[in-house]
Design a protein around this motif. Structure first.
Motif, PDB file in Angstrom:
ATOM      1  N   PHE E  18       3.023  -4.744  -2.815  1.00  0.00           N
ATOM      2  CA  PHE E  18       4.319  -4.073  -2.674  1.00  0.00           C
ATOM      3  C   PHE E  18       5.160  -4.771  -1.613  1.00  0.00           C
ATOM      4  CE2 PHE E  18       1.722  -0.849  -4.608  1.00  0.00           C
ATOM      5  CZ  PHE E  18       2.586  -0.146  -5.422  1.00  0.00           C
ATOM      6  N   PHE E  19       6.455  -4.954  -1.914  1.00  0.00           N
ATOM      7  CA  PHE E  19       7.420  -5.282  -0.855  1.00  0.00           C
ATOM      8  C   PHE E  19       8.235  -4.032  -0.674  1.00  0.00           C
ATOM      9  CE2 PHE E  19       6.815  -9.617  -2.658  1.00  0.00           C
ATOM     10  CZ  PHE E  19       6.347 -10.230  -1.508  1.00  0.00           C
ATOM     11  N   GLY E  20       7.962  -3.266   0.368  1.00  0.00           N
ATOM     12  CA  GLY E  20       8.633  -1.982   0.482  1.00  0.00           C
ATOM     13  C   GLY E  20       8.249  -1.139  -0.727  1.00  0.00           C
ATOM     14  N   ASP E  21       9.278  -0.687  -1.435  1.00  0.00           N
ATOM     15  CA  ASP E  21       9.023   0.123  -2.628  1.00  0.00           C
ATOM     16  C   ASP E  21       8.777  -0.714  -3.868  1.00  0.00           C
ATOM     17  OD1 ASP E  21       9.226   2.447  -1.370  1.00  0.00           O
ATOM     18  OD2 ASP E  21      11.322   2.868  -1.912  1.00  0.00           O
ATOM     19  N   PHE E  22       9.159  -1.996  -3.762  1.00  0.00           N
ATOM     20  CA  PHE E  22       9.145  -2.833  -4.953  1.00  0.00           C
ATOM     21  C   PHE E  22       7.750  -3.406  -5.196  1.00  0.00           C
ATOM     22  CE2 PHE E  22       9.545  -7.022  -6.910  1.00  0.00           C
ATOM     23  CZ  PHE E  22      10.175  -6.665  -8.087  1.00  0.00           C
ATOM     24  N   GLN E  23       7.252  -3.212  -6.417  1.00  0.00           N
ATOM     25  CA  GLN E  23       5.901  -3.700  -6.710  1.00  0.00           C
ATOM     26  C   GLN E  23       5.993  -5.076  -7.366  1.00  0.00           C
ATOM     27  OE1 GLN E  23       3.368  -0.960  -8.766  1.00  0.00           O
ATOM     28  NE2 GLN E  23       1.557  -2.242  -8.447  1.00  0.00           N
ATOM     29  N   ALA E  24       5.568  -6.092  -6.635  1.00  0.00           N
ATOM     30  CA  ALA E  24       5.688  -7.459  -7.130  1.00  0.00           C
ATOM     31  C   ALA E  24       4.456  -7.874  -7.929  1.00  0.00           C
ATOM     32  CB  ALA E  24       5.895  -8.425  -5.959  1.00  0.00           C
ATOM     33  N   LEU E  25       3.308  -7.262  -7.656  1.00  0.00           N
ATOM     34  CA  LEU E  25       2.102  -7.543  -8.438  1.00  0.00           C
ATOM     35  C   LEU E  25       1.504  -6.208  -8.874  1.00  0.00           C
ATOM     36  CD1 LEU E  25       0.280 -10.370  -6.417  1.00  0.00           C
ATOM     37  CD2 LEU E  25       1.726 -10.610  -8.442  1.00  0.00           C
ATOM     38  N   PRO E  43       8.829 -15.839 -16.307  1.00  0.00           N
ATOM     39  CA  PRO E  43      10.224 -15.898 -15.864  1.00  0.00           C
ATOM     40  C   PRO E  43      10.364 -15.752 -14.355  1.00  0.00           C
ATOM     41  CG  PRO E  43       9.774 -13.868 -17.098  1.00  0.00           C
ATOM     42  CD  PRO E  43       8.571 -14.727 -17.226  1.00  0.00           C
ATOM     43  N   SER E  44      11.558 -16.082 -13.888  1.00  0.00           N
ATOM     44  CA  SER E  44      11.833 -15.988 -12.458  1.00  0.00           C
ATOM     45  C   SER E  44      11.646 -14.547 -11.989  1.00  0.00           C
ATOM     46  CB  SER E  44      13.271 -16.444 -12.210  1.00  0.00           C
ATOM     47  OG  SER E  44      13.558 -16.381 -10.848  1.00  0.00           O
ATOM     48  N   GLY E  45      11.015 -14.387 -10.850  1.00  0.00           N
ATOM     49  CA  GLY E  45      10.831 -13.045 -10.307  1.00  0.00           C
ATOM     50  C   GLY E  45       9.639 -12.310 -10.880  1.00  0.00           C
ATOM     51  N   SER E  46       8.825 -12.997 -11.687  1.00  0.00           N
ATOM     52  CA  SER E  46       7.718 -12.289 -12.326  1.00  0.00           C
ATOM     53  C   SER E  46       6.508 -12.147 -11.401  1.00  0.00           C
ATOM     54  CB  SER E  46       7.311 -13.021 -13.604  1.00  0.00           C
ATOM     55  OG  SER E  46       6.967 -14.352 -13.300  1.00  0.00           O
ATOM     56  N   GLY E  47       6.540 -12.788 -10.216  1.00  0.00           N
ATOM     57  CA  GLY E  47       5.450 -12.609  -9.270  1.00  0.00           C
ATOM     58  C   GLY E  47       4.487 -13.779  -9.191  1.00  0.00           C
ATOM     59  N   LYS E  48       4.845 -14.908  -9.797  1.00  0.00           N
ATOM     60  CA  LYS E  48       3.969 -16.076  -9.777  1.00  0.00           C
ATOM     61  C   LYS E  48       3.725 -16.556  -8.347  1.00  0.00           C
ATOM     62  CE  LYS E  48       6.968 -18.496 -12.150  1.00  0.00           C
ATOM     63  NZ  LYS E  48       8.093 -17.555 -12.215  1.00  0.00           N
ATOM     64  N   SER E  49       4.844 -16.774  -7.610  1.00  0.00           N
ATOM     65  CA  SER E  49       4.693 -17.236  -6.229  1.00  0.00           C
ATOM     66  C   SER E  49       3.924 -16.215  -5.415  1.00  0.00           C
ATOM     67  CB  SER E  49       6.060 -17.449  -5.594  1.00  0.00           C
ATOM     68  OG  SER E  49       6.767 -18.423  -6.304  1.00  0.00           O
ATOM     69  N   THR E  50       4.269 -14.953  -5.609  1.00  0.00           N
ATOM     70  CA  THR E  50       3.602 -13.902  -4.843  1.00  0.00           C
ATOM     71  C   THR E  50       2.101 -13.964  -5.062  1.00  0.00           C
ATOM     72  OG1 THR E  50       5.568 -12.545  -5.143  1.00  0.00           O
ATOM     73  CG2 THR E  50       3.586 -11.438  -4.381  1.00  0.00           C
ATOM     74  N   LEU E  51       1.692 -14.171  -6.305  1.00  0.00           N
ATOM     75  CA  LEU E  51       0.260 -14.226  -6.582  1.00  0.00           C
ATOM     76  C   LEU E  51      -0.412 -15.352  -5.802  1.00  0.00           C
ATOM     77  CD1 LEU E  51      -2.289 -13.450  -8.116  1.00  0.00           C
ATOM     78  CD2 LEU E  51      -1.540 -14.906 -10.012  1.00  0.00           C
ATOM     79  N   ASP E 169       2.943 -24.468  -6.107  1.00  0.00           N
ATOM     80  CA  ASP E 169       4.000 -23.533  -6.491  1.00  0.00           C
ATOM     81  C   ASP E 169       5.216 -24.325  -6.967  1.00  0.00           C
ATOM     82  OD1 ASP E 169       5.604 -21.425  -6.942  1.00  0.00           O
ATOM     83  OD2 ASP E 169       5.655 -20.665  -4.886  1.00  0.00           O
ATOM     84  N   GLU E 170       5.347 -24.457  -8.249  1.00  0.00           N
ATOM     85  CA  GLU E 170       6.439 -25.223  -8.856  1.00  0.00           C
ATOM     86  C   GLU E 170       6.658 -26.558  -8.149  1.00  0.00           C
ATOM     87  OE1 GLU E 170       9.742 -23.194 -10.343  1.00  0.00           O
ATOM     88  OE2 GLU E 170       8.944 -21.195 -10.025  1.00  0.00           O
ATOM     89  N   PRO E 171       5.662 -27.401  -8.134  1.00  0.00           N
ATOM     90  CA  PRO E 171       5.747 -28.624  -7.318  1.00  0.00           C
ATOM     91  C   PRO E 171       6.795 -29.608  -7.816  1.00  0.00           C
ATOM     92  CG  PRO E 171       3.836 -28.710  -8.747  1.00  0.00           C
ATOM     93  CD  PRO E 171       4.395 -27.329  -8.885  1.00  0.00           C
TER      94      PRO E 171
END
Ligand code: ATP
Ligand code: ATP
Ligand code: MG
Ligand code: MG
Lengths: 231, 238, 231, 250, 250
Positions: E18-25, E43-51, E169-171
């Motif tokens: 979670f980032f605050g209320d937002f669930q990224a994974l 897609p962008s924002g899907s949580g790849k980097s976060t993972l 991460d997207e090298p």
């Protein structure tokens, strides 16, 4: 050491009588200094050596010397010259108020012009190119694209400069003006109680600083509507 | 014993520096004379006038030998030795102005001060005098004595009030002061000018004060004060 | 110029006082700036509050007022403090030189606090993450990555602070420290030539400012040497 | 002017461009006819941007001649302005004016350059926004739009000046992958409507399906020119072949 | 630890972030065996980097477990440092230290973390630079290198710590088209040498030829996992199909 509360309560209203003068010094020299800054800026970015060089020299000298010295030169020094005493400027320079305005404006002009220049340089080159590609003339580019963006970019630095100008007005007390600091120094000299008086004065200046910063914060917010908040 | 002495260092001919950087003047001579008699080493501290008393109270130095007049108001905060010179004030203005400021009994005529600007030093006895005797007068406050003369010449003030000995020596007798003269009688009301100029010290130093008084008496009795004065003036001033 | 005969050596010693003030205050400024910015960036609320109070007070009060307060107040405050530990202490003197340098350093240090804070924040977070991903500890990251990256960013504004610092030394004349402006006033008392003498002071300060500007330029060149090859 | 020449919109003749000692363009020749779609490709630093910036006189060429619709580009200010009105440009980084809303971005140049009335400008702007399928964003700030939307606004802004030819400098290379196609779609529509275009891009799919002519540059020179079929399937020069290999390999 | 488990290097079990209320994974599960090559797309924002940032603990996950080589990632500092030594990371924006030369970039972490000798570090660094074919640039500043070269240095820097697994991460997404292949070539070489890799990328050619497993994420969830052949040619979910269509259409 115990503070003399009565003295504080007594001296604050007295010092506030100088507030009007402090504000006059601030606003008048801010207006004149900003106008001067714009002229200097246009000279510097004109691309013409004969205009840019004097502007640079001016800025260099006024930023390189203490404002207290500038005030003394203008107030005590200039009248030594026959030329000055016979010029049309004498009615202004004769008065300490006029001298303070002149000194503060000349000094602020140098600083603000550099702030504006930073803003102009900060405008993305791509935007100017896009404007050229759309067929806007150089003057139109400056008025409609460069200036509005540069003003927003300059605003934080400009607000800092307004605060330092406000503080510099205190130096007017060294050339006989009874602004807030001048009055405070007189009270101190009469009562021999510097702490009470100066600390109260400090609070007044802090309130002024706070008000200036709040006003600029508000202006900046309004001018930044187009910038996304999350960036 | 080491005593620190506060003075302006810009108040010629009482305390000032010459071009070699030597401190000299009547006050300096008095201080040295006193020190010799009480067997103390001196250290001079230059201090702006408006901070002189706060600095003494803050223990920046132990004595004020700076042409400071003994007044009731000052006595509330500090102590003084006996006097080592007289204290008077006098107005200086333009010769040609034809000012008539005092009546035949040497009382000021308030109406005639209207529209005139008078320069005095901030926190001086002269400033006090104006504040009480001529509250309507247009008084301009300066930080140093020297700027009084500069602005009088520049025409920013119409007259100044200061010590006549100093005005004579530093100004009226010089090229700059040629067009100026005294425009008032000597003003020496005790209420403002006190009994004269003394050495200032913090309260509660009675033992030191007694030694100072004894030394000043010796200097006076033995003609030293007169000889100090004659170095700068054609007359004695104590 | 012959009015200056005999005063040159006084100006030399006055300039020396300025230089000494400058260096002492510079060291203290860096110290206050680093401590202040560390406190502001820390998560400790007390440290935050103190640092915020510090920058608000010292950036919002006229320099001359801080100086007067410091000059008058320091000895008394110090004495009071000493008497807490040893009631027999009569007086602790605070020499004007130290009162002056401390006051100036506290003022400029409040600006440096903001500069250093901004510079630390300006360090690309990617570099810090890369360091962490490589297994560097927080301290190692601070010393080997954040400080070297930060000082490059802080240098230009800090150069400006150094210029303010040198110019603020002129204010110590007000508390009677015998620097160049004070020398000039003494000389004016003797020669009655304020214009010439204030110009001399202005020229001396312009010289100092020039030296500082050039030094900062060299430092910036060194700090940016890794970017030079890139266009 | 003969009938034949009238059809030439852009003519680049033997153009050199120097940046100091560095020669960014070497004797470049290029002719673009009305309605023609030209794609320019080549490695980084090969002078693609420089070429189209010279055509719009954002840079002045050092020697040779560039003619737009018969007008030669010289230092004469009047001529440049006249020419710029006929040449639109779309940049890699969009370059929308951040302090103006989308519609204000579109209305600014017509107001200042053409001096047409406000209602007229607004109508035109809305029409162009519709053309790039984004009319519902008219009152937003540019920063509130996605990259793809911003680039479409930039295209609409160029269209508002009703140019004879539009230059594109890598219009999709600052975009996220999913947004690239929305911008390419708009460009394909423009091409279908017969707009003359010169487009620097690495989108080889676009080049293949839309271009009339592909130009390959390397080290400031035009190395090869030809219709996409020949260019992609049987490149003549080794340099072209190597480049296509690199670009298409992944 | 059984023999079977020893082969698992990275194990992500039911991880939420979670980032605050937002669930990224959202309840993410992923197992990576030694030597396995995993490509993550979406897609962008899907949580790849976060993972992958959670795997390296640049972010702390909110719930679930992450095990690296059997060590669980917790707040315990010692463990994190131990784990980080086994996990290398390569960022989209290279993140070389700009104030250090190329070789100093490579030598810094071994010096500070492993505390090995200077000669040893220099030898190791030169070896790794050779591995990414850039040993002649050792004494330059990063800013003097092209993007592709900088990214290769970044890979070499990660290799210097001799990690068990490298995260990318997207090298290549910050690179110019011609430089992409030079970086992909280095990554392919690494894969051939048996390095365990988790790679977020949109380079579908690379995924197809190198990956053992492709993971598709959307809105914080792993939507589909499978070998590249199945993934690209017969995606199961609609979301995957739509994404592939967008990515591959141009
Ligand atoms: N204003 C300039 N001053 C000096 N050199 C320049 C300038 N603009 C471009 N160059 C140089 O000219 C050459 C060609 O640049 P140009 O931008 O045209 O290349 P490009 O083909 O557009 O490359 P890219 O694909 O990276 O955009 C490059 O070597 C570049 O460094
Ligand atoms: N530090 C953060 N604070 C708040 N939200 C964040 C933070 N980092 C990421 N997010 C949000 O988490 C979501 C997933 O982000 P993430 O960077 O993992 O996406 P991604 O799949 O890597 O996208 P991209 O392809 O754009 O890199 C996004 O909606 C993002 O806005
Ligand atoms: Mg380009
Ligand atoms: Mg990402």
């Amino acid at each position: 050491m115990i503070f003399d509360l009565e003295l504080i309560l007594d001296s604050i209203p007295q010092m506030l009588m100088g507030l009007g003068l402090t504000l006059q010094l601030l606003f008048l020299s801010l207006a004149l200094g900003t106008a001067l800054a714009i002229i200097l800026l246009l000279m510097r970015i004109s691309g013409r050596w004969v205009l840019a060089a004097p502007a640079m020299a001016y800025i260099y000298i006024f930023r390189g010397t203490p404002i207290l010295v500038q005030i003394f030169i203008i107030y005590y020094g200039l009248p030594q010259l026959e030329l000055v005493r016979e010029s049309i400027l004498w009615p202004i320079l004769r008065e300490p108020f006029g001298c303070a305005i002149v000194a503060l404006s000349l000094n602020t002009g140098a600083y603000v012009s550099e702030i504006f220049r930073g803003g102009v340089l900060g405008v993305d080159r791509g935007l100017k190119e896009a404007a050229s590609a759309l067929g806007l003339s150089a003057r139109q580019r400056f008025i409609y694209i460069t200036a509005p963006i540069a003003i927003r970019l300059s605003l934080p630095a400009y607000s800092n400069d307004v605060v330092s100008l406000m503080k510099s007005t205190a130096l007017a007390s060294t050339i006989t003006l009874l602004d807030m600091t001048g009055i405070a120094r007189t009270i101190v000299a009469e009562t021999y109680a510097p702490y009470e008086v100066f600390l109260s004065l400090m609070v007044i200046y802090l309130v002024l600083t706070w008000m200036i910063q709040r006003s600029f914060g508000w202006i900046e917010k309004r001018m930044s509507r187009h910038v996304r908040s999350e960036i | 014993e080491k005593l620190r002495v506060g003075m302006e260092c810009t108040y010629a001919p009482f305390n000032f520096k010459n071009e070699n950087g030597d401190l000299m003047g009547y006050d300096v001579d008095v201080a040295r004379g006193v020190a010799g008699l009480i067997g103390a080493d001196l250290e001079f501290v230059c201090q702006k006038w408006d901070g002189m008393i706060p600095a003494l109270l803050a223990n920046k130095f132990d004595l004020v030998v700076a042409s400071m007049s003994i007044t009731d108001k000052r006595l509330e905060k500090m102590d003084f030795s006996d006097t080592y010179r007289i204290s008077v004030g006098r107005l200086v203005g333009k010769k040609s102005a034809g000012l008539k400021l005092f009546d035949s009994t040497d009382k000021p005529i308030p109406a005639n001060f209207a529209d005139l600007k008078v320069g005095v030093e901030r926190a001086s006895t002269y400033a006090d005098w104006f504040k009480n005797e001529l509250p309507k007068a247009n008084v301009v406050l300066y930080d140093t004595n020297e700027s009084l003369y500069l602005d009088l010449v520049n025409g920013r003030t119409d007259m100044i009030m200061t010590n006549p000995m100093k005005a004579h020596l530093r100004f009226l007798s010089k090229e700059d002061g040629a067009g100026f003269e005294f425009v008032s009688p000597q003003i020496d009301e005790r209420k403002y000018f006190g009994i004269g100029v003394g050495i200032g010290l913090r309260k509660g130093n009675d033992e030191l004060k007694a030694r100072l008084n004894k030394a000043i008496k010796t200097l006076t009795d033995n003609g030293y004060l007169e000889s100090y004065a004659l170095k700068y003036f054609p007359f004695a001033i104590h | 110029m012959e009015v200056l005969t005999g005063w040159w050596d006084d100006f030399f010693w006055g300039s020396l006082v300025v230089v000494k003030l400058f260096f002492v205050a510079l060291i203290l400024t860096v110290l206050f700036g680093l401590i202040g910015s560390a406190a502001k960036l820390s998560k400790n609320r007390v440290a935050n509050a103190i640092a915020n109070g510090y920058t608000i007070v010292f950036r919002g009060t006229p320099e001359i007022l801080v100086l007067l307060l410091f000059y008058f107040g320091s000895a008394i405050a110090l004495t009071a403090l000493a008497q807490v530990f040893d009631p027999d202490v009569k007086f602790v003197d605070f020499p004007p030189f130290w009162a002056g340098s401390l006051a100036i350093a506290l003022i400029i240090g409040s600006y440096a606090t903001e500069t250093f804070r901004g510079a630390f924040l300006g360090v690309d977070s990617g570099q810090i993450e890369a360091a962490r991903a490589l297994g560097l500890s927080n301290l190692q990251t601070f010393i080997y990555v954040r400080i070297p990256a930060m000082w490059r960013l802080a240098l230009p504004p800090f150069g400006n602070h150094m210029l303010s610092l040198i110019k603020d030394t002129a204010l110590v004349a007000i508390i009677g420290l015998e620097e160049t402006l004070f020398v000039a006033e003494q000389a004016i008392g003797y020669t009655a030539k304020p214009f010439t003498l204030y110009l001399v002071v202005g020229a001396i300060y312009l010289g100092f400012s020039t030296i500082i500007t050039l030094t900062v330029m060299l430092c910036e060149k060194y700090a940016n040497r890794h970017l030079e090859i890139a266009k | 002017m003969s009938d034949n020449q009238q059809d030439v919109i852009v003519q680049v003749e033997n153009v050199d461009k120097f940046f100091g000692d560095f020669q960014a363009l070497k004797a470049v020749n290029l002719t673009v006819a009305r309605g023609e779609r030209v794609v320019v490709c080549g490695p980084s630093g090969s002078g693609k941007s420089t070429l189209i910036r010279c055509i719009n006189r954002l840079e002045a060429h050092s020697s040779g001649r560039i003619l737009i619709n018969g007008h030669e580009l010289t230092d004469d200010v009047k001529d440049i302005d006249a020419v710029r009105r006929e040449v639109g440009m779309v940049f890699q980084s969009f370059n929308l004016f951040p302090h103006l809303t989308v519609i204000e971005n579109l209305m600014l140049a017509p107001k200042l350059v053409r001096k047409t009335s406000k209602t007229e400008n607004r109508e035109l702007a809305m029409e162009m926004l519709a053309r790039v399928k984004i009319q519902d964003q008219a009152e937003k700030w540019p920063s509130a739009l996605s990259g793809g939307q911003q680039q479409r606004v930039a295209i609409a802004r160029a269209l508002c000046m009703n140019p004879e030819v539009i230059l594109f400098d890598e219009p999709t290379s600052a975009l996220d992958p999913e947004m690239i196609s929305e911008v390419l779609d708009v460009m394909i529509d423009l091409a279908k409507e017969g707009m003359t275009m010169i487009c620097v891009t690495h989108e080889m799919g676009f080049a293949r399906s839309v271009a009339d002519k592909v130009v390959f540059m390397d080290q400031g020179e035009i190395v090869e020119t030809g219709p996409p079929a020949t260019f992609f399937d049987s490149p003549k020069s080794d340099r072209t072949r190597l480049f296509l290999q690199q670009i298409l390999s992944h």
